[in-house]
Every structure is written in C-alpha cells, then in structure tokens.
Design a protein around this motif. Sequence first.
Motif, PDB file in Angstrom:
ATOM      1  N   TRP A 395      23.813 -32.539   5.432  1.00  0.00           N
ATOM      2  CA  TRP A 395      22.576 -31.832   5.791  1.00  0.00           C
ATOM      3  C   TRP A 395      21.494 -32.079   4.745  1.00  0.00           C
ATOM      4  O   TRP A 395      20.323 -32.269   5.075  1.00  0.00           O
ATOM      5  N   SER A 396      21.896 -32.081   3.474  1.00  0.00           N
ATOM      6  CA  SER A 396      20.937 -32.265   2.381  1.00  0.00           C
ATOM      7  C   SER A 396      20.308 -33.655   2.431  1.00  0.00           C
ATOM      8  O   SER A 396      19.091 -33.813   2.264  1.00  0.00           O
ATOM      9  N   TYR A 397      21.122 -34.668   2.655  1.00  0.00           N
ATOM     10  CA  TYR A 397      20.581 -36.032   2.762  1.00  0.00           C
ATOM     11  C   TYR A 397      19.617 -36.135   3.933  1.00  0.00           C
ATOM     12  O   TYR A 397      18.522 -36.715   3.818  1.00  0.00           O
ATOM     13  N   ALA A 398      20.012 -35.591   5.085  1.00  0.00           N
ATOM     14  CA  ALA A 398      19.151 -35.670   6.259  1.00  0.00           C
ATOM     15  C   ALA A 398      17.859 -34.894   6.056  1.00  0.00           C
ATOM     16  O   ALA A 398      16.775 -35.340   6.455  1.00  0.00           O
ATOM     17  N   THR A 399      17.952 -33.725   5.437  1.00  0.00           N
ATOM     18  CA  THR A 399      16.770 -32.900   5.189  1.00  0.00           C
ATOM     19  C   THR A 399      15.777 -33.612   4.289  1.00  0.00           C
ATOM     20  O   THR A 399      14.557 -33.486   4.462  1.00  0.00           O
ATOM     21  N   MET A 400      16.303 -34.355   3.326  1.00  0.00           N
ATOM     22  CA  MET A 400      15.430 -35.086   2.402  1.00  0.00           C
ATOM     23  C   MET A 400      14.907 -36.388   3.007  1.00  0.00           C
ATOM     24  O   MET A 400      14.153 -37.125   2.363  1.00  0.00           O
ATOM     25  N   THR A 423      32.349 -23.704   9.966  1.00  0.00           N
ATOM     26  CA  THR A 423      31.705 -22.460  10.378  1.00  0.00           C
ATOM     27  C   THR A 423      30.669 -22.798  11.434  1.00  0.00           C
ATOM     28  O   THR A 423      30.387 -23.976  11.711  1.00  0.00           O
ATOM     29  N   ASN A 424      30.081 -21.796  12.046  1.00  0.00           N
ATOM     30  CA  ASN A 424      29.010 -22.048  13.022  1.00  0.00           C
ATOM     31  C   ASN A 424      27.883 -22.849  12.395  1.00  0.00           C
ATOM     32  O   ASN A 424      27.368 -23.807  12.989  1.00  0.00           O
ATOM     33  N   ALA A 428      26.654 -26.794  13.309  1.00  0.00           N
ATOM     34  CA  ALA A 428      25.265 -27.115  13.669  1.00  0.00           C
ATOM     35  C   ALA A 428      24.642 -28.074  12.665  1.00  0.00           C
ATOM     36  O   ALA A 428      23.902 -28.991  13.043  1.00  0.00           O
ATOM     37  N   ASN A 429      24.941 -27.869  11.368  1.00  0.00           N
ATOM     38  CA  ASN A 429      24.385 -28.746  10.341  1.00  0.00           C
ATOM     39  C   ASN A 429      24.888 -30.177  10.472  1.00  0.00           C
ATOM     40  O   ASN A 429      24.135 -31.141  10.278  1.00  0.00           O
ATOM     41  N   ILE A 430      26.183 -30.329  10.772  1.00  0.00           N
ATOM     42  CA  ILE A 430      26.751 -31.666  10.963  1.00  0.00           C
ATOM     43  C   ILE A 430      26.064 -32.369  12.135  1.00  0.00           C
ATOM     44  O   ILE A 430      25.672 -33.541  12.053  1.00  0.00           O
ATOM     45  N   ALA A 431      25.926 -31.656  13.244  1.00  0.00           N
ATOM     46  CA  ALA A 431      25.293 -32.240  14.426  1.00  0.00           C
ATOM     47  C   ALA A 431      23.855 -32.661  14.128  1.00  0.00           C
ATOM     48  O   ALA A 431      23.433 -33.784  14.445  1.00  0.00           O
ATOM     49  N   TRP A 432      23.108 -31.750  13.512  1.00  0.00           N
ATOM     50  CA  TRP A 432      21.700 -32.046  13.228  1.00  0.00           C
ATOM     51  C   TRP A 432      21.555 -33.192  12.237  1.00  0.00           C
ATOM     52  O   TRP A 432      20.673 -34.055  12.385  1.00  0.00           O
ATOM     53  N   GLU A 461      23.376 -18.677  15.311  1.00  0.00           N
ATOM     54  CA  GLU A 461      22.090 -18.028  15.075  1.00  0.00           C
ATOM     55  C   GLU A 461      20.983 -18.865  15.709  1.00  0.00           C
ATOM     56  O   GLU A 461      21.216 -19.984  16.176  1.00  0.00           O
ATOM     57  N   ILE A 462      19.776 -18.316  15.714  1.00  0.00           N
ATOM     58  CA  ILE A 462      18.643 -18.971  16.377  1.00  0.00           C
ATOM     59  C   ILE A 462      18.463 -20.405  15.878  1.00  0.00           C
ATOM     60  O   ILE A 462      18.313 -21.350  16.675  1.00  0.00           O
ATOM     61  N   GLU A 463      18.497 -20.585  14.570  1.00  0.00           N
ATOM     62  CA  GLU A 463      18.278 -21.912  13.993  1.00  0.00           C
ATOM     63  C   GLU A 463      19.366 -22.884  14.424  1.00  0.00           C
ATOM     64  O   GLU A 463      19.110 -24.080  14.636  1.00  0.00           O
TER      65      GLU A 463
END
Length: 613
Positions: A395-400, A423-424, A428-432, A461-463
């Motif tokens: 997630w961190s790599y993708a976010t950056m 976890t939920n 979601a983070n892996i998918a995104w 959650e919403i996000e």
Amino acid sequence: MTKPESKQRVQSSSKNNIGAHSFEDMKKRLRKIFDDTVNGTEQCNMRALTETILAMAKIAKILRQQGKSKGEDSSRVILRRLLLIKDMKPNRNMFQFFAGASMDIIREFDERHLSNLAYAYALIDYVPEFDDGIDLFDHITMNAVDVKAEFIPQGIFNMAWAYATVGKPHAVLFEAMGDQVVAFEYLGGFRPQALSNTLWAYSKAGVNHPQLFQKVAKHVVESDSLDRFKSQDISNMVWAYATADVPHAKLFQRVANHIVASDSLDRFYPQDLAITVWAFATASVHHSKLFEKVANNIVGQDNLDRFKPQEISNIMWAYAKASFNNPRLFEKMASHIVESDSLDRFDPQAFSNIVWAYSAAGVRHPKLFQKVANHIVDSKSLDRFDPQALANLLWSYATMGITDKQLFSSFVPTAAKLIDSYTNQGLANIAWAYAAADVDAPILFNAHFINKCVEKGSGFEIEHYRQLHQWHLWQTKEKSNSRLPVDFQERCYDIFISEEPTVSKLQDDVVAQLLHIGLETKEEVLVGSGYRIDAIVKVNGKTIGIEADGPSHFIGRSKSPSGSTILKRRQVSSIDGIELVSVPYWNWDTLGNDEVKKQEYLRHLLGWKIDNE
C-alpha cells in the motif's frame, strides 16, 4: 602485520598449555562445590535455598549474555559446562532439581523468598513443571494467595517482572499485588526502576489494573523532580501506559516537559528514544517540543550506527503517526538506510513500518524505496512477511506512486497464500495497491479472493468499499478479469459516488477563467467509472477533463502525483475515454492575480487558440 599475528598465536597456545593442569584442578573443586550444594539441599532452609538458586541463576544469565569467546579463563568455561547446556540454555536437570527441593518446603517460604524464587527462574527464562501438571510459578502463586502475602515494594517488582517475563500472568496474584500498591499511603519506597518496571510487567502480562496506574501516575506527576528516573525508567513507564491503553495526559505532559528541559539527551540510548516517541504516538499525546528535541538529537549525531533497525522503524512510525514531519530527521534516517552496505538486519516488520511512515508523512525518497525494494526482491525471503506487514508495505509503495513492477510481481505468490489471514483493511489495501500499480495477478485475484471480500462485506469501512470499487474497475474494465458479485459491486459503486464534492478556491478560480475565455464548462461531472471530474470542456470537438490539483493530490511538498491521483488519471482515460489535464497549484500560484496570464495559461494547456474564440 604477519609477524605480530603469528607471535600472538604462539603466546596464546603457551598460555593454554600452562593452564592445562589448573583447569582440571579447578574443575574438580567447582564440581565438588556443586555436588556438596546439591547433596545438602535437604538441610537447607528457605533462605539458603533461594540464595543458592538466585546466585546460580545470575551466573547463568551472565554466561548466556557473554557467550563463548577465545582465550576466556578456565572458571568461566567450567561454570558454563555446569550451569548451561550446549545451546546456552540453562541446565534444566539441575534447576529442575532445585525447583523440586523448593517444593518440599514451599509452605515455609515468606514473601521475600517467594519473590526471589520467582525472580531467579525468570532470570534464566525457565518454568519447571512437575508430575501433577502444575508448574513452579503456579505453586508460588497458590502459596502467595493462600498466605495473603504482603510484599515489600522490591518484592512486588520482582514478582511482577518475573511472571511477565516467563509469560505467566496470574490475574489473582497481579490483582492482589496491585491492590497492595494502591493501598500504600506513599510510593517513596519504590525506586524509580522498580516503579516503572512494575508498570511494564502489568502491561507486558496484559493484566488490567487502572487504579494501580492512576496511583503511580499521581505519584510521578506530584514528584518534585524526575531526575532520579533514568532514561530506561522513563521509556518503560510511558510504554506501559501506552500499551495498557491507560490515558493520563498529565503524566505524559510531566515526562515530556522533563525531557525537553534536559540539557542533553546523550544519556538516552537509541532504544529509550524509540520507545518514548512510540509511546507518545501510540497514546495520541501530541507534544511538539518533545518530538522536536528528539529529532534534533538524532539529526545531530555523526552517524546512526548505534540505532538498531527496530529502533529506526519505531521512531519513523511514531513521527508519521503523530503527524510530526521533521524533514531533516526523515532525510537523516533515509540516508543512513540507503548508504548501509546491507539491510540484512532489517526484518519485514521494520521495512513495512519504515515505508509506511514515509508514505503516511508524505515524504518522498525514491532512493530509500528503491533500496528496500531491491533488498526484498533479492533476499528471496518474502514468506517471512505477515499479512499486515505485506499489505502495509505494498500500500505504501502504491500510495507514493512508486510502482516497482518486480516488487509487486514477486509478492504475488505470498500474498495469495495469505488471503485467509488479511484483516478487512489489509484485503482492501492489497486490492487497491495492485490496481494502482497495474500489476496483473490472476493467482491472487481469483474466486477465492472474491469470496473473501463477500464474507467480510459487512465489516468493510467506507474507504475500503471505495478501494474495492477502483479494484473492480481495474479487473473488469482494464484487465477483463474476475468481477465482484453484482450486489456487492453496486454497493461499492454507490459508496464511491456518495461522497459530497468539495470545491476548492483553486477550482473556482480555474472554472471562472475557463468561462472568461469562452469555453462552456461543466463542474463536478460524474462520469461512467464513478469518478468526478472538476471541470469538463470541449475544445475543437474533443472532450477534455480538467483537474484543479491542490496539494493533497501530490506527495507532501513534492511535485510528484500521489498514487490515488495517478490511478484516477489512468482509469478516467482508459475507461471513460476522457483526456485529463492537470492545473497544479504551484503553477497557478505563480500567476498571482493576473487574470490575463491565467487565461493564456489555460489556452496553452488546452490548445485553445485565440482565433477559435
């Protein structure tokens, strides 16, 4: 250089030959002492027995810490052979024997000797078990509770520390000891180390005793000075409150003010600094002067070789969590990692915490991320990542916006194995992350992944729904792969478009200037993919989307677009067929209040000639 080394080897050999006779003699003498001790246990009272066990445990602990070394003296070798076995673990036969001897007279033990007995076995991290299925610590607990033992402060510390260290959190015993502390009129009988380590023990053991924590906090806050507290005492204390989730703003404030008022933090070891800022961040206690003081201390050091990987990761995590961005600190830490010859000492959790910290703080450092990615891929140890560490790292790599294709591809098999463990948020983070990186992974995103999403549906959650909508777009519109069930994807879509648009001053100004140059402009246009575009115009018959990109669309203070911005641009273009152009805030700011220049800027950006007006 060769001769001195050769001479040294001869001297060492000579020394060993000289000591050959004394070694056997000393071995016999020490063996006789041990044999006499063992044979005499039946005549030992509680004091003699506990003092013997405690002495042997202390020696064993020291020998384990020191390890083996060349040229060590004979007594150390002999003691190690008597007290330890080959893997440097305690000689269980011997310590088991002493534990059995203790059980024979356990009813005679008073509070002091009960605590010393527990402390001795905790020093060597050994819990003797007996044929009745009850271990030594269980017996100590039952005896202490039966006699309603009243421990002195040092005894409470010894007992609590011992039980927490060996992982035996007897709630009844801890509750009784905590009640004793609360009943004390004054806590001056506790040395600072005993006080902080007692709290550490309760938090480590997971035993909740709010009154104890409140009592100690009140004592510390009302103390004239904290000068008697060593750096480790302070760090252990705030760690205990943060870990136990016992809020006490005044205590943290007192500790922070004490640290800030110190002339120097040189007496703080790296571990103490790391634990302290971690505790403040975890407890959500904001104290900018404390974080500034610690950052300045770290930045001012010649190098960070004394800092262990876990300490580095905890410090950076704390600064990101506390939203305290100190550019010099982030640069110092990143440079240290980049310039390191090897990252072998860093474990997966450390890597995950570090890149998450830079991502969350919006600090762009491509060299750091590249160094970490290269090491992970080359190390071939991806299976060591747990679900949270893996999800947070990607997630961190993708976010950056750093989509290292090799890194993401390498993680696919491991990420697929962990599907049932996320976890939920992790799911979601892996998918995104993979959607943002645009790295196809059919063995990861298959029917099993979709079933997991459906199972966890009510817990998202919403996000998370928004992230899964973007993943679904990527899978179905960009890759033609697996799709979410209709009802689930409709829920994701509805939530994705439900956020009320906010119009910035930048967007208002851009739209106003578009109208001034004669372009019919539509604002906040919802397109088929579910994205909203700030403004849409038609130029020479072509539909163009315009994004007024403020600071939140970029990484920190840089001009590099964030992963979310990159993903939106790509998906709107590939799915909706609309070209997006960006009006970055720094370009617009340079134009000031000059409307003519702003209109010329937009004409040039859109290819809108004056002749067309």
